[in-house]
Design an enzyme around this catalytic site. Structure first.
Site, PDB file in Angstrom:
ATOM      1  N   ARG A  48       0.835  -1.191   0.000  1.00 20.36           N
ATOM      2  CA  ARG A  48       0.000   0.000   0.000  1.00 20.36           C
ATOM      3  C   ARG A  48       0.870   1.242   0.000  1.00 20.36           C
ATOM      4  O   ARG A  48       0.550   2.251  -0.583  1.00 20.36           O
ATOM      5  CB  ARG A  48      -0.863  -0.011   1.271  1.00 20.36           C
ATOM      6  CG  ARG A  48      -2.297   0.233   0.970  1.00 20.36           C
ATOM      7  CD  ARG A  48      -3.176   0.076   2.143  1.00 20.36           C
ATOM      8  NE  ARG A  48      -2.422   0.003   3.388  1.00 20.36           N
ATOM      9  CZ  ARG A  48      -2.976  -0.154   4.578  1.00 20.36           C
ATOM     10  NH1 ARG A  48      -4.269  -0.281   4.663  1.00 20.36           N
ATOM     11  NH2 ARG A  48      -2.257  -0.211   5.680  1.00 20.36           N
ATOM     12  N   LYS A 188      20.464 -22.372   7.193  1.00 22.65           N
ATOM     13  CA  LYS A 188      21.845 -22.102   7.607  1.00 22.65           C
ATOM     14  C   LYS A 188      22.678 -23.327   7.278  1.00 22.65           C
ATOM     15  O   LYS A 188      22.344 -24.438   7.692  1.00 22.65           O
ATOM     16  CB  LYS A 188      21.904 -21.829   9.121  1.00 22.65           C
ATOM     17  CG  LYS A 188      21.274 -20.505   9.535  1.00 22.65           C
ATOM     18  CD  LYS A 188      21.331 -20.348  11.048  1.00 22.65           C
ATOM     19  CE  LYS A 188      20.496 -19.165  11.490  1.00 22.65           C
ATOM     20  NZ  LYS A 188      21.269 -17.994  11.873  1.00 22.65           N
ATOM     21  N   GLU A 222      21.258 -14.903  22.116  1.00 19.35           N
ATOM     22  CA  GLU A 222      21.335 -13.688  21.291  1.00 19.35           C
ATOM     23  C   GLU A 222      21.740 -12.501  22.155  1.00 19.35           C
ATOM     24  O   GLU A 222      21.422 -12.460  23.351  1.00 19.35           O
ATOM     25  CB  GLU A 222      19.963 -13.389  20.692  1.00 19.35           C
ATOM     26  CG  GLU A 222      19.439 -14.473  19.787  1.00 19.35           C
ATOM     27  CD  GLU A 222      18.137 -14.045  19.129  1.00 19.35           C
ATOM     28  OE1 GLU A 222      18.194 -13.522  18.019  1.00 19.35           O
ATOM     29  OE2 GLU A 222      17.076 -14.210  19.752  1.00 19.35           O
ATOM     30  N   HIS A 246      12.950 -23.061  15.792  1.00 16.47           N
ATOM     31  CA  HIS A 246      14.376 -23.309  15.566  1.00 16.47           C
ATOM     32  C   HIS A 246      14.976 -24.388  16.481  1.00 16.47           C
ATOM     33  O   HIS A 246      15.677 -25.287  16.021  1.00 16.47           O
ATOM     34  CB  HIS A 246      15.176 -22.016  15.748  1.00 16.47           C
ATOM     35  CG  HIS A 246      14.626 -20.841  14.987  1.00 16.47           C
ATOM     36  ND1 HIS A 246      14.071 -20.962  13.739  1.00 16.47           N
ATOM     37  CD2 HIS A 246      14.551 -19.520  15.291  1.00 16.47           C
ATOM     38  CE1 HIS A 246      13.681 -19.769  13.312  1.00 16.47           C
ATOM     39  NE2 HIS A 246      13.952 -18.882  14.239  1.00 16.47           N
TER      40      HIS A 246
HETATM   41  C1  BG6 Z   1      13.713 -15.334  14.340  1.00 15.87           C
HETATM   42  C2  BG6 Z   1      13.096 -14.867  15.624  1.00 15.87           C
HETATM   43  O1  BG6 Z   1      13.009 -16.424  13.830  1.00 15.87           O
HETATM   44  O2  BG6 Z   1      15.061 -15.699  14.581  1.00 15.87           O
HETATM   45  C3  BG6 Z   1      13.888 -13.725  16.220  1.00 15.87           C
HETATM   46  O3  BG6 Z   1      11.769 -14.453  15.374  1.00 15.87           O
HETATM   47  C4  BG6 Z   1      15.343 -14.103  16.365  1.00 15.87           C
HETATM   48  O4  BG6 Z   1      13.355 -13.332  17.463  1.00 15.87           O
HETATM   49  C5  BG6 Z   1      15.887 -14.668  15.061  1.00 15.87           C
HETATM   50  O5  BG6 Z   1      16.079 -12.957  16.747  1.00 15.87           O
HETATM   51  C6  BG6 Z   1      17.289 -15.228  15.244  1.00 15.87           C
HETATM   52  O6  BG6 Z   1      17.825 -15.544  14.001  1.00 15.87           O
HETATM   53  P1  BG6 Z   1      19.392 -15.568  13.766  1.00 15.87           P
HETATM   54  O7  BG6 Z   1      19.540 -16.066  12.363  1.00 15.87           O
HETATM   55  O8  BG6 Z   1      19.890 -14.168  13.967  1.00 15.87           O
HETATM   56  O9  BG6 Z   1      19.966 -16.494  14.786  1.00 15.87           O
END
Ligand code: BG6
Length: 503
Positions: A48, A188, A222, A246
């Site tokens: 949009r 990955k 993270e 994941h």
């Molecule tokens: C995403 C999540 O799927 O994966 C995020 O929603 C997260 O919250 C991210 O930060 C992490 O991905 P990567 O590739 O940086 O480890």
């Protein structure tokens, strides 16, 4: 990897969003630059907000500049020839009529054989409407004799029920083979390698079981916080956001039975079997099996901003100041099958932790060292560490006696030397986009996997509803997580390995 053979038109819904800017555009461009894309392809940005083709070009160019590599002006100029925009509304039927017209026109111009890829890079709440509108204009079948594929991003629902409902809506118009559900961890290289490393080395086959393995730790830590995704994260939390997808995928690659081949369904069948054999956590005992955390203010070191002070989760923009959403979770899972019975698998993930690291640590048993019972120095447990980010590394810790008359048994660390700096890992999204274009579904999640993963998670959510979380916040940003997570694993007589287990 060979060039994609079939031409196509890729339609990106939500082209003005973050995902397109950060991941899809830079990845597509890299594929183009490296000669993977066919001569005949076109990309249509549906949004949009973006009114003209020129503004779409400017937006995509900025995304590539900031999150990818623009390489040369000449290359960009030839790439942008393929990019078109349509200013349109997901909820307006006429927009889809116009989309169809544009696609027919581009199909003629670029000879795309009627092949269409629809990438839903919008908030998931829009998925059902988009799919229905595509169906109404028969775009779910491709044009003429072409094909159509649908790409969707997690979260696939927010619980089992919503995942099933979403799927039912999508399946009215798209068959399972047309749907590509993305879990970018599977793209990955180093995550894919988990399976190869484990299965292509006969030496591991006989010891990959409860007789030799004491326990497994899977960590995805993270340093980033919720960033600009507070609205989304407030609905999900770390368990839904990271574990349901994941971490369970990684767990499956490490623990599933060897598949009969590396074909998509052979692998996915094994994963589903594994998810089914994970013992369901009794909601009444949820606190014995899980730990929740939420970050407070602190200091973190990130590649982009270096060492800096950050606010606590409850002070992030868009977060409820009394939020009880978890930004950290640790849990213990057990697998009820012959191979793994009695081997705990500890998972942990969190935001704003001390270090960004993704790895699997496999600790082998020590009870088999009876031979050494009279020695002063006992052998250390063997450790196999498979790190998949930020660098890719395999570390094996074994015992040996180094040279020297008086030497005692010591730990020998065998370590692979390939790192990010020596060989750049292709970005996960490049790999995934290529597989979608080539119709390879091995790295995508099948609906039964989605549902089985939710079945593992649901009793935890149920238990959490019944038992209020600990007093949040309970860990300082920049640390290894809440103290209670240490106590949790210590109750089993074990310890977490530090983030980056070879520290
Ligand atoms: C995403 C999540 O799927 O994966 C995020 O929603 C997260 O919250 C991210 O930060 C992490 O991905 P990567 O590739 O940086 O480890």
């Amino acid at each position: 990897m060979k060039k994609v053979e079939e031409p196509f038109i890729l339609v990106i819904f939500g082209v003005s969003g973050d995902l397109t800017k950060r991941k899809i555009a830079p990845s597509l461009y890299n594929l183009f630059a490296e000669g993977y894309l066919p001569e005949n392809f076109a990309v249509v940005g549906f949004s949009r907000r973006i009114a003209t083709r020129a503004s779409l070009h400017a937006w995509i160019e900025r995304g590539i500049e900031n999150y990818g590599d623009l390489r040369s002006q000449e290359l960009w100029n030839s790439f942008k020839e393929h990019l078109y925009s349509i200013q349109a509304d997901l909820y307006d039927k006429d927009s889809f009529r116009r989309l169809r017209e544009l696609l027919i026109e581009l199909n003629d111009q670029w000879n795309c054989n009627g092949n269409l890829i629809f990438y839903l890079a919008t908030a998931p709440s829009h998925f059902p409407t988009i799919v229905e509108n595509l169906g109404e204009y028969n775009l779910n079948k491709g044009l003429d004799h072409g094909w159509a594929r649908l790409v969707i991003e997690k979260p696939f629902g927010l619980d089992l029920e919503s995942a099933i409902t979403l799927n039912k809506k999508i399946r009215r118009f798209f068959a399972e083979e047309q749907i590509f559900r993305i879990d970018h961890y599977l793209g990955k290289e180093s995550v894919r390698n988990l399976l190869i490393f484990r299965l292509a080395n006969t030496m591991f086959r006989p010891i990959w079981n409860r007789r030799y393995i004491d326990h497994i730790q899977i960590t995805v830590a993270e340093t980033i916080g919720v960033d600009k995704r507070a609205e989304y994260f407030e609905q999900t939390g770390a368990l839904r956001d990271m574990v349901q997808s994941h971490l369970l995928q990684i767990l499956a690659l490490i623990t599933m039975e060897p598949p009969t081949s590396l074909h998509s369904d052979a692998i996915r069948d094994r994963k589903v079997e594994l998810f089914r054999s994970i013992k369901r956590i009794d909601p009444a005992k949820v606190n014995e099996y899980t730990v929740r955390g939420q970050y407070d203010a602190g200091r973190v070191v990130t590649p982009k901003s270096g060492d800096h002070v950050v606010v606590g989760y409850r002070s992030e923009n868009g977060v409820d100041p009394k939020s009880n959403v978890e930004t950290y979770v640790a849990l213990k899972l057990e697998i009820a099958n012959d191979r793994w019975d009695g081997v705990p698998i500890y998972l942990r993930t969190g935001k704003r932790l001390r270090k960004r690291v993704g790895e699997v640590v496999i600790q082998f048993r020590t009870e088999l060292f009876g031979t050494f019972r009279d020695r002063e120095v006992l052998p250390e447990p063997n450790l196999l560490i498979i790190r998949f980010q930020p660098e890719r590394k395999i570390i094996l810790k074994v015992n040996w006696e180094p040279p020297g008359i008086d030497s005692e048994m010591e730990r020998l660390i065998l370590e692979s030397h390939e790192s990010e700096s020596t060989r750049k890992e292709p970005r996960a999204y490049e790999r995934l986009l290529l597989d979608i274009m080539r119709n390879k579904s091995k790295l995508f999640i099948r609906q039964d996997e989605v549902e089985e993963c939710w079945r593992v998670i649901m009793p935890i959510l149920e238990g959490w509803k019944r038992h209020p979380p600990p007093k949040f916040p309970n860990y300082e940003a920049g640390t290894d997580g809440p103290k209670i997570a240490d106590e949790f694993i210590e109750r089993d007589g074990r310890k977490w390995y530090p983030l980056g287990a070879d520290e």
